[in-house]
Design a protein around this motif. Sequence first.
Motif, short mmCIF file in Angstrom:
data_model
loop_
_atom_site.label_atom_id
_atom_site.label_comp_id
_atom_site.label_asym_id
_atom_site.label_seq_id
_atom_site.Cartn_x
_atom_site.Cartn_y
_atom_site.Cartn_z
N ALA A 27 0.81 -1.19 -0.05
CA ALA A 27 0.04 0.18 -0.11
C ALA A 27 0.84 1.20 0.18
O ALA A 27 2.12 1.25 0.63
CB ALA A 27 -0.89 0.14 1.23
N ASP A 28 0.40 2.29 -0.63
CA ASP A 28 1.18 3.45 -0.67
C ASP A 28 0.85 4.16 0.26
O ASP A 28 -0.36 4.58 0.81
CB ASP A 28 0.74 4.56 -1.92
CG ASP A 28 1.55 5.67 -1.92
OD1 ASP A 28 2.00 6.12 -0.65
OD2 ASP A 28 1.76 6.14 -2.91
N PHE A 29 1.47 4.16 1.63
CA PHE A 29 1.31 4.47 2.96
C PHE A 29 0.78 5.90 2.93
O PHE A 29 -0.45 6.28 3.72
CB PHE A 29 2.34 4.16 3.88
CG PHE A 29 2.20 4.91 5.12
CD1 PHE A 29 1.34 4.03 6.22
CD2 PHE A 29 2.89 5.81 5.63
CE1 PHE A 29 1.10 4.38 7.49
CE2 PHE A 29 2.64 6.20 7.00
CZ PHE A 29 1.85 5.54 7.87
N GLY A 54 17.95 20.50 4.84
CA GLY A 54 17.67 21.43 6.07
C GLY A 54 16.14 22.16 5.82
O GLY A 54 15.53 22.87 6.70
N GLU A 55 15.46 21.85 4.48
CA GLU A 55 14.12 22.58 4.37
C GLU A 55 13.05 21.53 4.20
O GLU A 55 13.23 20.47 3.72
CB GLU A 55 14.42 23.09 2.80
CG GLU A 55 15.18 24.44 2.82
CD GLU A 55 15.23 25.13 1.73
OE1 GLU A 55 14.21 24.96 0.65
OE2 GLU A 55 15.93 26.13 1.56
N ALA A 56 11.94 21.95 4.51
CA ALA A 56 10.75 21.04 4.64
C ALA A 56 10.21 20.98 2.99
O ALA A 56 10.28 21.79 2.31
CB ALA A 56 9.73 21.49 5.22
N CYS A 57 9.79 19.82 2.57
CA CYS A 57 9.45 19.77 1.27
C CYS A 57 8.35 18.72 1.30
O CYS A 57 8.22 17.91 2.15
CB CYS A 57 10.48 19.36 0.21
SG CYS A 57 11.18 17.88 0.37
N ILE A 58 7.51 18.87 0.39
CA ILE A 58 6.14 17.81 0.27
C ILE A 58 6.55 16.72 -0.29
O ILE A 58 7.06 16.62 -1.30
CB ILE A 58 4.84 18.69 -0.64
CG1 ILE A 58 4.60 20.10 0.06
CG2 ILE A 58 3.82 17.80 -0.38
CD1 ILE A 58 3.49 20.66 -1.07
N HIS A 59 6.00 15.56 0.51
CA HIS A 59 6.17 14.26 -0.45
C HIS A 59 4.75 13.55 -0.78
O HIS A 59 4.39 12.74 -1.65
CB HIS A 59 7.16 13.12 -0.01
CG HIS A 59 6.89 12.74 1.28
ND1 HIS A 59 5.88 11.81 1.72
CD2 HIS A 59 7.57 12.91 2.50
CE1 HIS A 59 5.93 11.59 2.88
NE2 HIS A 59 6.80 12.07 3.36
N ASN A 148 6.28 -0.97 11.10
CA ASN A 148 5.57 -2.27 10.86
C ASN A 148 5.96 -2.73 9.22
O ASN A 148 6.19 -3.79 8.95
CB ASN A 148 4.32 -2.71 11.30
CG ASN A 148 3.86 -2.95 12.57
OD1 ASN A 148 4.80 -3.87 13.13
ND2 ASN A 148 2.92 -2.70 13.12
N LEU A 149 5.33 -1.74 8.52
CA LEU A 149 5.43 -2.22 7.18
C LEU A 149 6.81 -2.23 6.70
O LEU A 149 6.98 -3.29 5.74
CB LEU A 149 4.47 -0.89 6.47
CG LEU A 149 3.30 -0.87 6.61
CD1 LEU A 149 2.64 0.30 5.85
CD2 LEU A 149 2.42 -1.79 6.21
N ALA A 150 7.63 -1.52 7.22
CA ALA A 150 9.00 -1.56 6.70
C ALA A 150 9.44 -3.09 7.05
O ALA A 150 10.26 -3.88 6.23
CB ALA A 150 9.77 -0.60 7.37
#
Length: 389
Positions: A27-29, A54-59, A148-150
């Motif tokens: 599943a795409d978590f 050092g910067e926040a980015c969207i995933h 868990n998934l990992a």
Amino acid sequence: MDKFDDKGYFDAFIRTAQYLATLSPEADFWLQLGKVMTVFFGADLAIFGELKQGEACIHHCTSTDERLCAGIFAGTQETMAQVLESGFMASEVIRVPEPYSVAFLPIIQESRPIAVMAVAHRSASPLPKGALNIYLAVAGLAGTTLANLASQERLQQSKRDLEKALEEMQKFARLASHDLQEPLRMVASYVQLLQKKYANQLDAKGAEYCSFAVEGAVRMQDMIHDLLQYSRIDTKGEPFRPTDLEIVLRNTLASLGADIETSGAEITHEDLPTVIADPSQMKVLFQNLIGNAIKFRSIEPPLIQVRVQKQAGEWLFSVKDNGIGIDPRYTQRIFDVFERLHRRGEYPGTGMGLAVCKKIVERHGGRIRAESQVGRGSTFFFTIPALQD
Ligand code: ADP
């Protein structure tokens, strides 16, 4: 926030926990977690971010409204970076241009924040404390689920690796044993030629060495042959089909005819059932067990009993003899590859017969074991799943 009372949030949390528990490594978590936030909690938007240089980015972002998503992210990027660094929760109201109340929850794995979840509800008032606590718990749950998934994925990967390694090993064994046969045949036949051609010139020692060499080569040929047979049990087995073991036993006894006659063996058997099996492998199984019962006989003529009884969904077969018996310390070891309890030359064989039996029984979903005492005969038990009525 009047969308939810605390109880509503709590119920949504329970459903989230149940939902996350069903996720598989495929599943795409982040996508699933995003769905949870919108479906169960009625969030207008959820953004998942991580730190890069050092910067926040969207995933991942749950909304298809790119402008809104980009707007909220731009307005909260700094807070997201802080939460990712500190591991603490934050909450604020931003205007993009309408007001959104955003909760920032760190997703922690092995005591490190690995991602941040920013949940936005369209509202001018900040999220109530109860809601923030529930969201924090969801983020905790997300971290555990992710771990868990990992580990599930790691487990599946190592299972896949193991299966591949096994397959390669079997392929290697097959190829190696196949390729080894040819040079070995050459060794045996040239030493035999040597023996023949130079018979007059060889002294007693020379002739003896030649016979040892031939004997060794022939023994190795037998071992390779048996190893090949062993490696083919899983890979080259026939499909299972209804198999009348009465017929199988009859054929087995016909094949063992000469041994039965010379040893004066008496073989009795109960009515054998029809099972779902590979008929050729069933024959090999009976032939190895009855063949051993004859081979390892005492001074008495062999008395061999084949019996069967039904128990909890399976048939329990036994092959009992009155032969030399086995020291109980070795009744497990004898099922190993090339394991024999006698000096070479005392009895013929390569020590593969029982290993083959074990692999055949296991391919059919059964178990095999032996009970014996020296001088008291041996009984080999094996199970085969029974046909459903
Ligand atoms: P092999 O018969 O080629 O030696 P097996 O794998 O069939 O190899 O058997 C392994 C060993 O177990 C034999 O060498 C023998 O020592 C012992 N064994 C097997 N069956 C019997 C039996 N019915 N009675 C006594 N010993 C047995």
